[in-house]
Design a protein around this motif. Sequence first.
Motif, PDB file in Angstrom:
ATOM      1  N   LEU A 129       6.336  11.467 -15.268  1.00 50.53           N
ATOM      2  CA  LEU A 129       7.474  10.880 -14.533  1.00 50.53           C
ATOM      3  C   LEU A 129       8.572  11.919 -14.351  1.00 50.53           C
ATOM      4  N   ILE A 132       7.342  14.849 -11.647  1.00 47.67           N
ATOM      5  CA  ILE A 132       7.166  14.605 -10.208  1.00 47.67           C
ATOM      6  C   ILE A 132       8.388  15.123  -9.466  1.00 47.67           C
ATOM      7  N   ALA A 136       9.226  14.121  -3.765  1.00 43.45           N
ATOM      8  CA  ALA A 136       8.141  13.135  -3.744  1.00 43.45           C
ATOM      9  C   ALA A 136       8.700  11.741  -4.017  1.00 43.45           C
ATOM     10  N   PHE A 139      10.345  10.747  -0.825  1.00 37.01           N
ATOM     11  CA  PHE A 139       9.337  10.356   0.154  1.00 37.01           C
ATOM     12  C   PHE A 139       8.853   8.940  -0.129  1.00 37.01           C
ATOM     13  N   PHE A 140       8.593   8.656  -1.407  1.00 34.31           N
ATOM     14  CA  PHE A 140       8.160   7.310  -1.773  1.00 34.31           C
ATOM     15  C   PHE A 140       9.238   6.294  -1.390  1.00 34.31           C
ATOM     16  N   VAL A 144       7.515   4.383   1.593  1.00 38.10           N
ATOM     17  CA  VAL A 144       6.810   3.238   1.025  1.00 38.10           C
ATOM     18  C   VAL A 144       7.770   2.110   0.664  1.00 38.10           C
TER      19      VAL A 144
ATOM     20  N   LEU B  28       5.014   4.454 -12.658  1.00 41.55           N
ATOM     21  CA  LEU B  28       4.298   5.707 -12.381  1.00 41.55           C
ATOM     22  C   LEU B  28       3.087   5.449 -11.483  1.00 41.55           C
ATOM     23  N   LEU B  30       2.603   2.871  -9.469  1.00 40.42           N
ATOM     24  CA  LEU B  30       3.019   2.435  -8.131  1.00 40.42           C
ATOM     25  C   LEU B  30       3.433   3.615  -7.283  1.00 40.42           C
ATOM     26  N   ILE B  31       4.040   4.611  -7.909  1.00 34.66           N
ATOM     27  CA  ILE B  31       4.507   5.755  -7.128  1.00 34.66           C
ATOM     28  C   ILE B  31       3.348   6.691  -6.809  1.00 34.66           C
ATOM     29  N   LEU B  32       2.476   6.899  -7.796  1.00 32.27           N
ATOM     30  CA  LEU B  32       1.414   7.879  -7.573  1.00 32.27           C
ATOM     31  C   LEU B  32       0.288   7.343  -6.681  1.00 32.27           C
ATOM     32  N   PRO B  34       0.012   5.336  -3.881  1.00 33.25           N
ATOM     33  CA  PRO B  34       0.019   5.595  -2.435  1.00 33.25           C
ATOM     34  C   PRO B  34      -0.024   7.080  -2.116  1.00 33.25           C
ATOM     35  N   ILE B  35       0.637   7.884  -2.958  1.00 32.84           N
ATOM     36  CA  ILE B  35       0.666   9.320  -2.667  1.00 32.84           C
ATOM     37  C   ILE B  35      -0.735   9.906  -2.786  1.00 32.84           C
ATOM     38  N   TYR B 472       1.816  12.731   3.941  1.00 31.54           N
ATOM     39  CA  TYR B 472       1.191  12.333   2.682  1.00 31.54           C
ATOM     40  C   TYR B 472       0.379  13.484   2.098  1.00 31.54           C
ATOM     41  N   VAL B 475       2.795  15.841   0.393  1.00 31.17           N
ATOM     42  CA  VAL B 475       3.307  15.300  -0.861  1.00 31.17           C
ATOM     43  C   VAL B 475       2.211  15.360  -1.920  1.00 31.17           C
TER      44      VAL B 475
END
Lengths: 380, 502
Positions: A129, A132, A136, A139-140, A144, B28, B30-32, B34-35, B472, B475
């Motif tokens: 965590l 990252i 990024a 971007f999320f 998203v 973690l 949820l973020i990772l 989609p990426i 994407y 990233v």
Amino acid sequence: MSEKANTSLIMSDAASRNQRIANLLGRAFLFLITSLSTFAVFFIFYFILKDAIPFFKLEGFKEFFTTARWYPSGSPAEFGALPIFLGTGLVTLGAILVAVPLGIAASVCLSDLLPFHIRQIVKPVIEILAAIPSVAYGFFALVVFAPLLQNHGGAILSAGVWIVLGPILALIVVVSGDLTLDKLRGKISPKAGAAIVFPILGTLAIALLYSLSSRLSGVEISSGTNALNVSIILGIMALPTVVSVSEDALQAAGRELREGSYALGATRAETIIKTIIPASISGILAAVILGVMRAIGETMVVWMASGNAARIPEPIYNVLQPIRTLTATIAGDMGEADHVTGSSRFHVLFAMAFCLLAFSFIMNLASEIIVKRSRKKLGK
Amino acid sequence: MRLETRKLLDKAFSGLGLIAIAVMGIALLLILTPIVWRGSKAFVFKGTIEHRRVMLEQFDRGNPDKFTREYTEITAARAPIYKMMEDFEAETIAQISSMESQMDAKKDRAKELKTAARALKSDGKADEADQLEAEEDRLKDEAKELKSRIKEFKTARTEPYDALHEAIRELLGPMPGQRTPVLLRQQYGQTRWDRTLVKLHEVLYTEEWDYSNADAMGVLVETPRVKQFKGTRLEPFFQYLEEHIEEMMRPKTTFYWQFITDKSKDSHIFGGIWPEVLGTIYLTLGAMIFAIPMGVIAAIYLCEYAKEGRVISFLRICISTLAGVPSIVFGLFGLAFFLNTIQVSDSKSVLAGSLTLSLLVLPTIIRSSEEAILAVPRAYKEAALGLGAGRWHTVMTVILPAALPGILTGIVISMGRAAGETAPIIFTAAVSVGAPLKIWETLSQPTPALPWNIYNLCTEHEAVDEIRHVQYGMVFTLVAIVLLLNLFAILMRARISKKLRG
């Protein structure tokens, strides 16, 4: 021992002097390299201040800090940075509200509850965590999370209410129910009392939750790039800092304190809440301060996902409106201001950077002092 | 409180802690997810014939003979729709010209009547002349009406047709026989099957936003485009297109690992991300070149030479202040100092960016190196000193080798940090578009870099939605680089702690 052997073992005066000088020079060189980082700090302060002062000379302090009109490219240009300061404060506060409760609960769990081998799994999660890159996260947040908030805002908000308030209310119901039962003891049988008190309190809590969530589920969010989005993401970003620093503090409280508390008959929860947390409160405070610094200094997430509107939200606590922060303003406006190096438009960004710098310096110093004092208190 | 309640509370308390940990893990994930998921689609996806065409024409990759064979088949599959479009155009032109000839006939007749009426008038037959003039007026009106009908017909036909034409060009690429467009992105159709389906939907339906309800947000209304072409030659066009799109595009699962090593074409519409990856590598390594010697030497000094005192505690405060400086302030400092004051280069450059980044990671390197050096058992040092080695000699031959894994761990972690930082390089090193740099150009040239271009592509690019996969993919690449570095560090640390435990 003969005279000859002695002289061959002992260095001549000249050689000894040479070695001493070499040693001294070496040390001086090492010291110089080490103090480079000190120079760096001074240079940063000096060069930021050097370009910030012309702004205050040109425009004065009053407009910058107290008015709410931010039109740096207008004519006449207006530099009221109040909304930007407020925006920074708002997202930082939001991030802290997310990161601190979660972070402290997680750090307590890590230091006192989880067995060693599970801790070995959780630690890398925290490290990832923290690792990252901020872009990024940004971007999320932008690609998203913002569309999700915009399209299903109400549902997300009401789910959030259930997740956050649900466990807390359950705890409150249990405690308050038990306290009432304690008072009623002797008047009615405990079983009958429990059968009456808990359903009543439970229904009340669920009704409260339900009314809150149904009110929130009707909310429509006009733009997903807003203070709420940024606060949540910044909170997640600040989480690792808060967790690791406050976990260190909790660990530092030591075994003796814990064992003493257990020996007096306290449960683990009571030990942690009444003994360990008070003993390590300064370390936890330092963790919170470092979390604040992480949230305030973050650029990419707020630049990408805060909406960048230099307006004061109405009402001021409305987190569903776009805001703008100091870091995002510096990052965003520098591109345009760069062409006119020397104008107040250019220098105002340095003034903002100086405010950031000064704030983080003070916070940093405060956390240093707090940690040092707590170490002294714990006798280490 | 009763004992049961206290026990329950204790459990509830543990539960809260576990929830917090779980929330962290879920965040973690949820973020990772989609990426990683959508990022991997930049590498593995269903590529259409247009992708293979881009690869062949722009990157000289693939088998030309096989491609030509496939392309002939595809041209055959596409031929009917182009034929329908041509027919429609011809039909429209024919209809317009027949209406125009009708109009012209009426106009001509009106003119004839006019001359006839004039002749009658001069003959003194006013009644008959009036009759003729009335007839003439009627014809004139009819001609006018026809004219406006032609105009209506034209707009009713050409406007939707132009829109359709444009949509088809975006889907399949330029029409056969059309002049090659200047922009590269207009020379090819959709290269990816997922984008093909989106564009196909845009061909089949027209979209409009309905704002009639002022209280609510606008509602998207989709109407089938076929309605606009009812009763024309294009009516079967849409069904045919929908049924045969696969034959026209030939989607094939493609593993495009060259995404990392290809240059981008036409600002990331086609191609890969090599300039960004290379820029990131340059910046990271550059930052390390400056930061490692400074950081390790400072750590050696602080651990082995310095005596705790005012000066040293001041030094330590400075280091922790440096660690707390917001990254954007580093960026401004880099601009004001490295570029505007000592002018390491005329414009933004990799050099200036590296110097700025090196200051940013310096505190991390100092701290982790210090920890590593302090973790070396005292006995090593004492043994070396006891054997008569000088202090410097001891540091170089005993302490540093023993501390090296720990120092490396810190270095690797700060490499991850330097690779992912955006704010410090905005003003000092990053540009949006650029070619991969040669190593000597890093001293004077700015470079694209992954973190900056992620920002740039998802906020400032003119076709943000078209190139989601590139964003994407970038990233994903950046996160993969950073996480691999961190994984390396975690594994290394696990080995060290095992070794220290014996």
